[in-house]
Design a protein around this motif. Structure first.
Motif, PDB file in Angstrom:
ATOM      1  N   THR A 493      39.780  41.372  32.675  1.00 34.00           N
ATOM      2  CA  THR A 493      39.161  42.223  31.653  1.00 34.00           C
ATOM      3  C   THR A 493      38.133  43.164  32.266  1.00 34.00           C
ATOM      4  OG1 THR A 493      37.580  40.435  31.177  1.00 34.00           O
ATOM      5  CG2 THR A 493      39.532  40.586  29.764  1.00 34.00           C
ATOM      6  N   ASP A 494      37.520  42.756  33.386  1.00 36.25           N
ATOM      7  CA  ASP A 494      36.596  43.660  34.081  1.00 36.25           C
ATOM      8  C   ASP A 494      37.343  44.880  34.607  1.00 36.25           C
ATOM      9  OD1 ASP A 494      34.591  41.777  33.690  1.00 36.25           O
ATOM     10  OD2 ASP A 494      34.861  40.865  35.655  1.00 36.25           O
ATOM     11  N   ILE A 495      38.510  44.643  35.189  1.00 42.16           N
ATOM     12  CA  ILE A 495      39.317  45.739  35.737  1.00 42.16           C
ATOM     13  C   ILE A 495      39.739  46.690  34.621  1.00 42.16           C
ATOM     14  CG2 ILE A 495      41.407  46.307  37.012  1.00 42.16           C
ATOM     15  CD1 ILE A 495      39.258  44.820  38.631  1.00 42.16           C
ATOM     16  N   SER A 496      40.100  46.104  33.461  1.00 39.31           N
ATOM     17  CA  SER A 496      40.500  46.949  32.335  1.00 39.31           C
ATOM     18  C   SER A 496      39.333  47.810  31.856  1.00 39.31           C
ATOM     19  CB  SER A 496      41.006  46.073  31.187  1.00 39.31           C
ATOM     20  OG  SER A 496      42.147  45.340  31.580  1.00 39.31           O
ATOM     21  N   PHE A 497      38.139  47.232  31.806  1.00 41.27           N
ATOM     22  CA  PHE A 497      36.978  48.004  31.365  1.00 41.27           C
ATOM     23  C   PHE A 497      36.647  49.117  32.353  1.00 41.27           C
ATOM     24  CE2 PHE A 497      32.373  48.691  31.671  1.00 41.27           C
ATOM     25  CZ  PHE A 497      32.111  49.190  30.399  1.00 41.27           C
ATOM     26  N   LEU A 498      36.689  48.808  33.641  1.00 42.54           N
ATOM     27  CA  LEU A 498      36.339  49.791  34.661  1.00 42.54           C
ATOM     28  C   LEU A 498      37.410  50.871  34.830  1.00 42.54           C
ATOM     29  CD1 LEU A 498      34.896  47.390  37.386  1.00 42.54           C
ATOM     30  CD2 LEU A 498      33.618  49.195  36.216  1.00 42.54           C
ATOM     31  N   CYS A 499      38.643  50.511  34.441  1.00 42.44           N
ATOM     32  CA  CYS A 499      39.780  51.431  34.640  1.00 42.44           C
ATOM     33  C   CYS A 499      39.946  51.768  36.123  1.00 42.44           C
ATOM     34  CB  CYS A 499      39.593  52.719  33.834  1.00 42.44           C
ATOM     35  SG  CYS A 499      39.493  52.447  32.064  1.00 42.44           S
ATOM     36  N   MET A 500      39.538  50.832  36.967  1.00 42.48           N
ATOM     37  CA  MET A 500      39.681  51.027  38.412  1.00 42.48           C
ATOM     38  C   MET A 500      39.945  49.666  39.059  1.00 42.48           C
ATOM     39  SD  MET A 500      36.584  53.700  39.345  1.00 42.48           S
ATOM     40  CE  MET A 500      37.314  54.212  40.896  1.00 42.48           C
ATOM     41  N   SER A 501      40.802  49.669  40.043  1.00 44.54           N
ATOM     42  CA  SER A 501      41.090  48.443  40.770  1.00 44.54           C
ATOM     43  C   SER A 501      40.019  48.213  41.836  1.00 44.54           C
ATOM     44  CB  SER A 501      42.458  48.546  41.444  1.00 44.54           C
ATOM     45  OG  SER A 501      42.427  49.533  42.465  1.00 44.54           O
ATOM     46  N   PRO A 502      39.912  46.984  42.360  1.00 45.32           N
ATOM     47  CA  PRO A 502      38.956  46.726  43.445  1.00 45.32           C
ATOM     48  C   PRO A 502      39.203  47.634  44.657  1.00 45.32           C
ATOM     49  CG  PRO A 502      39.730  44.669  42.521  1.00 45.32           C
ATOM     50  CD  PRO A 502      40.545  45.738  41.896  1.00 45.32           C
ATOM     51  N   GLU A 503      40.464  47.934  44.904  1.00 46.13           N
ATOM     52  CA  GLU A 503      40.772  48.798  46.042  1.00 46.13           C
ATOM     53  C   GLU A 503      40.216  50.210  45.824  1.00 46.13           C
ATOM     54  OE1 GLU A 503      43.205  45.341  45.974  1.00 46.13           O
ATOM     55  OE2 GLU A 503      42.983  46.906  44.430  1.00 46.13           O
ATOM     56  N   MET A 504      40.306  50.688  44.606  1.00 44.15           N
ATOM     57  CA  MET A 504      39.769  52.019  44.298  1.00 44.15           C
ATOM     58  C   MET A 504      38.244  52.031  44.451  1.00 44.15           C
ATOM     59  SD  MET A 504      42.155  52.876  40.979  1.00 44.15           S
ATOM     60  CE  MET A 504      41.432  54.488  40.680  1.00 44.15           C
ATOM     61  N   LEU A 505      37.601  50.952  43.983  1.00 41.11           N
ATOM     62  CA  LEU A 505      36.145  50.859  44.138  1.00 41.11           C
ATOM     63  C   LEU A 505      35.772  50.814  45.611  1.00 41.11           C
ATOM     64  CD1 LEU A 505      35.356  48.231  41.352  1.00 41.11           C
ATOM     65  CD2 LEU A 505      34.702  50.642  41.319  1.00 41.11           C
ATOM     66  N   ASP A 506      36.578  50.117  46.376  1.00 43.93           N
ATOM     67  CA  ASP A 506      36.288  49.986  47.799  1.00 43.93           C
ATOM     68  C   ASP A 506      36.462  51.316  48.506  1.00 43.93           C
ATOM     69  OD1 ASP A 506      35.450  48.024  49.720  1.00 43.93           O
ATOM     70  OD2 ASP A 506      37.405  48.260  50.676  1.00 43.93           O
ATOM     71  N   ASN A 507      37.381  52.135  48.015  1.00 48.08           N
ATOM     72  CA  ASN A 507      37.577  53.454  48.601  1.00 48.08           C
ATOM     73  C   ASN A 507      36.401  54.377  48.311  1.00 48.08           C
ATOM     74  OD1 ASN A 507      40.055  52.904  49.772  1.00 48.08           O
ATOM     75  ND2 ASN A 507      41.203  53.442  47.923  1.00 48.08           N
ATOM     76  N   ILE A 508      35.746  54.194  47.166  1.00 57.80           N
ATOM     77  CA  ILE A 508      34.567  54.997  46.831  1.00 57.80           C
ATOM     78  C   ILE A 508      33.451  54.674  47.815  1.00 57.80           C
ATOM     79  CG2 ILE A 508      32.790  55.392  45.090  1.00 57.80           C
ATOM     80  CD1 ILE A 508      34.902  54.697  42.978  1.00 57.80           C
ATOM     81  N   SER A 509      33.217  53.352  48.016  1.00 59.20           N
ATOM     82  CA  SER A 509      32.236  52.878  49.002  1.00 59.20           C
ATOM     83  C   SER A 509      32.562  51.429  49.312  1.00 59.20           C
ATOM     84  CB  SER A 509      30.812  52.993  48.471  1.00 59.20           C
ATOM     85  OG  SER A 509      29.906  52.325  49.348  1.00 59.20           O
ATOM     86  N   SER A 510      32.670  51.141  50.580  1.00 61.36           N
ATOM     87  CA  SER A 510      33.002  49.767  50.982  1.00 61.36           C
ATOM     88  C   SER A 510      31.882  48.781  50.652  1.00 61.36           C
ATOM     89  CB  SER A 510      33.300  49.726  52.480  1.00 61.36           C
ATOM     90  OG  SER A 510      32.160  50.142  53.231  1.00 61.36           O
ATOM     91  N   LYS A 511      30.719  49.302  50.284  1.00 63.96           N
ATOM     92  CA  LYS A 511      29.579  48.436  49.995  1.00 63.96           C
ATOM     93  C   LYS A 511      29.247  48.364  48.505  1.00 63.96           C
ATOM     94  CE  LYS A 511      27.553  49.075  54.556  1.00 63.96           C
ATOM     95  NZ  LYS A 511      26.373  49.501  55.350  1.00 63.96           N
ATOM     96  N   LEU A 512      30.099  48.960  47.690  1.00 68.62           N
ATOM     97  CA  LEU A 512      29.870  48.929  46.244  1.00 68.62           C
ATOM     98  C   LEU A 512      30.161  47.543  45.666  1.00 68.62           C
ATOM     99  CD1 LEU A 512      29.106  50.491  43.705  1.00 68.62           C
ATOM    100  CD2 LEU A 512      31.498  51.248  43.528  1.00 68.62           C
ATOM    101  N   ILE A 513      31.277  46.957  46.080  1.00 68.26           N
ATOM    102  CA  ILE A 513      31.654  45.640  45.555  1.00 68.26           C
ATOM    103  C   ILE A 513      30.644  44.563  45.960  1.00 68.26           C
ATOM    104  CG2 ILE A 513      33.380  43.796  45.690  1.00 68.26           C
ATOM    105  CD1 ILE A 513      35.540  45.907  45.633  1.00 68.26           C
TER     106      ILE A 513
END
Length: 604
Positions: A493-513
Motif C-alpha cells: 500500500t505504501d508503493i501504491s500511495f507513492l506511485c513509485m517503486s523502490p527502484e525508482m526512488l533509488d534512482n532519484i537518490s540512492s540515499k533516499l530509502i
C-alpha cells in the motif's frame, strides 16, 4: 491462567463440560506451561503472583510465604501440583492419601455453575504421591492429609514414606493415638465445623505430636454430595474466635469458607494461622490467592518513600522529544542534514514527487505521537507507581526504557544515522542512568483494599483482557514495523500511495530509502516500548480504585491514535486495509475503557 483469561474461558467452555474434565484441562495445561523451559517465568510475567515477603510466617520451623493454601479436594490427581506453587500459594494440601487406589470413586458434579463434591472424596494412592513429590521440584510446603479409613499399619506406612517430603500431616483424632510420640513432622487433627468443641482440645493438647487443628467449613449434604453452606465463612470465623479464646496458642488451619479476599482476611483476623481454599477458588479463579495476599498486605502495608524525580524527568524528556518531533513533522519535515545526506533539497524532492515528503511526514508524525504517548505513560508510572515503591511499576518502566534505548541500533540498520536522534539519545542516557539508580530501592509489593467478587470486578476482567490484547498487538505491530524498516522498508500500500517503486526512488537518490527506513524503524522501536508499557501496566496494575491506571490508559493512548490515524488523513493515505490494524486497536481501546471504568474508578 490469570483471572482475565480464566473467566472468559470458564464461561465459554469449562461450564459446558463435566467438572472433572474441566478441572484436569486447567491443571494439566498450567502444569505443562510450568514444565517447559521459561514456563515458570512466563507464568510469573502474566500474573506477578509471588507473595510479598511482609506476610510470610513460620510455623513449627516451616516458613510459609503466605497463609493462603490450596485444599487437596481441588487437585486429587495432583495434576496441577507443579503449577500451583507459581500462583501465589504458600502451601498445598494433598490427599486424602490411601495405600492402594480405590476401585470406584465418585467424581465431582457441576450443577447450576456450582461444584458438588462427593461425600467420599477422590483419594490419592501413596505410590502416586511419592512419584509426584520425587519428580517435581516443589518449593512450597506440602501438608499430607491421611484418609480417615486407613488402618494403623497403613497409617504408619504413609507417615514413614512421606516424612522426608512433607511439612506436616493432617488426620483424625483417632489416628493421633497411633502416632509415635517422637513424630518428626507436626500432626494436625481435622474436624468439621459441627464436630469441633472446646472440650476436644483438652484431650489433644497433651499429645506431644499434636500441632493444631484443621477446621472445615460447614457443608450441606444432598444425595451423597456436598457444597458449602451460604454462611460458611461467618460460621467458620465464629468457631476460630472461640477456639482462640480457649487457647490463644492453638495453631488453626481453616479449609473452605472463602470465595473473596475479604472472607479470607476475616479468618486471618479472627486467628486462623493458615487458610485453605476449596470450591471458592474454582468460582473466583486462579487469581484469588494473589488478591488475598494483597488484601492482607493492605492492613500491614509498609510506608515507602523512594526517590522518583529522575524517572519523572525521563518521562518528561520523552514527552518533550515527541512534541519537538511533531513540530518538525508538521513544518519542515526534513532538516538540512537530511537534505545534505540525500543530496536533494526539499524543493527538489517536491518537484520529483510531492508524495515522498508527505510519506516521510506520516512516519515522523506517527513516531512523534507514539513518543508523546510513551512520555505520558512513563510520567504516570513514576508519579503513581515508582513514587509508592511498587516493584511492578519499576519493572514496567525500565523494561520499556531499555528496549527504547536499544532501538537506536535500528536507526543505523539501513545505513543512515540521524545525528539529532543520536544527540537526543545522549541527553537521555544520563537521565536514565540516575532513574535506574534510584529505582534500586523500589522493592514494594502491591496491596489493595478490594475484597469482593462484585459485578464491577467481573466486568473489569474483560476490560483488562482487552487492554492486554491491545498492548500485545501494539508490541507485535512495533516488531513488524521495525523489521520492515530494516529490510523491505515498504509494504504494497505504501508503493501504491507513492506511485513509485523502490527502484525508482533509488534512482532519484540512492540515499533516499535509508532516510525513510530510519524513520520507519524508529517508529517501530517506539511502538515496541509503548506496547510493553501498555501490556505490563494492564497485566500488573489493574486493581479496584486505581483510577490513575484508567486515566493513564485513556489519556496516554490518545496522542498515538490521533497521530496514527490523523496523519494518514492529513496526507491522503486513507487505504482501508492499511489502516485496519489501527481501527482494530481503537476498538479494543474504547471498549476496554468502557468495561474497566467501573472497576478502576470506584473504591466501593
Amino acid at each position: 491462567m490469570p483471572d482475565w483469561s480464566y473467566h472468559p474461558l470458564k464461561e465459554a467452555l469449562l461450564d459446558k463440560v463435566n467438572a472433572k474434565a474441566g478441572r484436569e484441562f486447567i491443571h494439566q495445561s498450567m502444569s505443562t506451561v510450568a514444565k517447559v523451559p521459561g514456563g515458570r517465568s512466563f507464568i510469573g510475567f502474566l500474573g506477578h503472583m509471588n507473595p510479598p515477603h511482609q506476610i510470610q510466617k513460620d510455623i513449627f520451623q516451616t516458613r510459609f510465604s503466605t497463609s493462603v493454601g490450596l485444599s487437596g479436594v481441588i487437585d486429587p490427581k495432583l495434576s496441577g501440583l507443579r503449577a500451583f506453587q507459581e500462583l501465589g500459594f504458600g502451601f498445598v494440601e494433598i490427599g486424602p492419601i490411601v495405600i492402594n487406589e480405590p476401585h470406584e470413586q465418585k467424581e465431582p458434579l457441576r450443577e447450576n455453575r456450582q461444584i458438588l463434591f462427593a461425600n467420599q472424596p477422590e483419594k490419592v494412592p501413596l505410590k502416586l504421591v511419592i512419584q509426584k513429590l520425587t519428580l517435581l521440584n516443589i518449593r512450597i510446603p506440602v501438608l499430607a492429609k491421611i484418609d480417615a479409613q486407613v488402618n494403623s499399619q497403613e497409617l504408619i506406612s504413609v507417615v514413614q514414606h512421606l516424612t522426608p517430603f512433607v511439612a506436616g500431616f493432617i488426620g483424625t483424632s483417632e489416628q493421633l493415638h497411633f502416632i509415635d510420640q517422637d513424630l518428626a513432622r507436626p500432626f494436625y487433627v481435622s474436624f468439621t465445623a459441627e464436630e469441633f468443641n472446646e472440650n476436644i482440645l483438652d484431650e489433644l493438647v497433651v499429645r506431644s505430636c499434636f500441632a493444631g487443628v484443621v477446621l472445615t467449613a460447614p457443608r450441606q449434604i444432598a444425595d451423597n454430595y456436598w457444597l458449602e453452606t451460604a454462611n460458611a465463612n461467618e460460621s467458620l470465623v465464629k468457631i476460630v474466635k472461640q477456639a482462640k479464646e480457649v487457647n490463644p496458642e492453638l495453631n488453626i488451619i481453616t479449609s473452605g469458607g472463602v470465595e473473596t479476599p475479604n472472607e479470607a482476611y476475616r479468618l486471618v483476623e479472627a486467628g486462623s494461622d493458615l487458610v485453605m481454599l476449596t470450591s471458592g477458588y474454582v468460582r473466583a479463579g486462579p487469581g484469588l490467592p494473589k488478591r488475598i495476599n494483597e488484601r492482607i498486605l493492605f492492613e500491614e502495608r509498609p510506608l515507602q518513600k523512594p526517590r522518583w524525580a529522575w524517572s519523572l524527568l525521563f518521562g518528561l524528556s520523552i514527552l518533550m522529544g515527541g512534541l519537538i518531533a511533531l513540530y518538525f513533522a508538521l513544518t519542515s519535515i526534513i532538516l538540512p542534514y537530511d537534505e545534505s545526506f540525500i543530496g536533494l533539497t526539499k524543493e527538489e524532492i517536491l518537484l520529483v514527487n510531492p508524495r515522498i515528503l508527505a510519506f516521510m511526514s506520516h512516519d515522523r508524525m506517527a513516531l512523534a505521537g507514539t513518543m508523546i504517548s510513551a512520555g505520558i505513560l512513563y510520567i504516570q508510572l513514576a508519579r503513581h507507581g515508582i513514587k509508592l515503591g511498587m516493584h511492578w511499576a519499576k519493572i514496567t518502566f525500565h523494561s520499556a526504557a531499555i528496549i527504547g534505548f536499544l532501538g537506536i541500533l535500528l536507526f543505523i540498520g539501513y545505513g543512515y544515522f540521524d545525528w539529532l536522534h543520536g544527540l537526543f539519545w545522549l541527553i537521555l542516557l544520563p537521565i536514565y542512568f540516575f532513574s535506574f539508580k534510584e529505582g534500586k530501592r523500589v522493592t514494594g509489593s502491591p496491596f489493595s483494599s478490594h475484597g469482593e467478587n462484585n459485578t464491577a470486578w467481573r466486568i473489569g476482567l474483560y476490560g483488562q483482557l482487552l487492554f492486554i490484547i491491545l498492548g500485545f498487538s501494539i508490541l507485535v505491530g512495533g516488531i513488524v514495523i521495525s523489521t520492515i524498516g530494516v529490510s523491505a522498508v515498504f509494504v504494497s500500500t505504501d508503493i501504491s500511495f507513492l506511485c513509485m517503486s523502490p527502484e525508482m526512488l533509488d534512482n532519484i537518490s540512492s540515499k533516499l530509502i535509508p532516510v525513510i527506513a530510519h524513520d520507519r524503524a524508529g517508529f517501530g522501536s517506539a511502538l515496541v516500548s509503548v506496547g510493553l508499557l501498555v501490556l505490563m501496566l494492564s497485566l500488573w496494575g489493574f486493581r479496584q480504585g486505581e483510577s490513575w491506571v484508567w486515566n493513564t490508559l485513556a489519556i496516554g493512548a490518545l496522542p498515538a491514535f490521533a497521530a496514527g490515524i490523523g496523519t494518514h488523513f492529513y496526507i491522503g493515505y486513507t487505504n482501508f486495509l492499511h489502516l485496519l490494524p489501527v481501527y482494530f486497536l481503537v476498538v479494543l481501546y474504547l471498549v476496554g475503557l468502557g468495561l474497566s471504568y467501573g472497576f478502576l474508578k470506584s473504591n466501593k
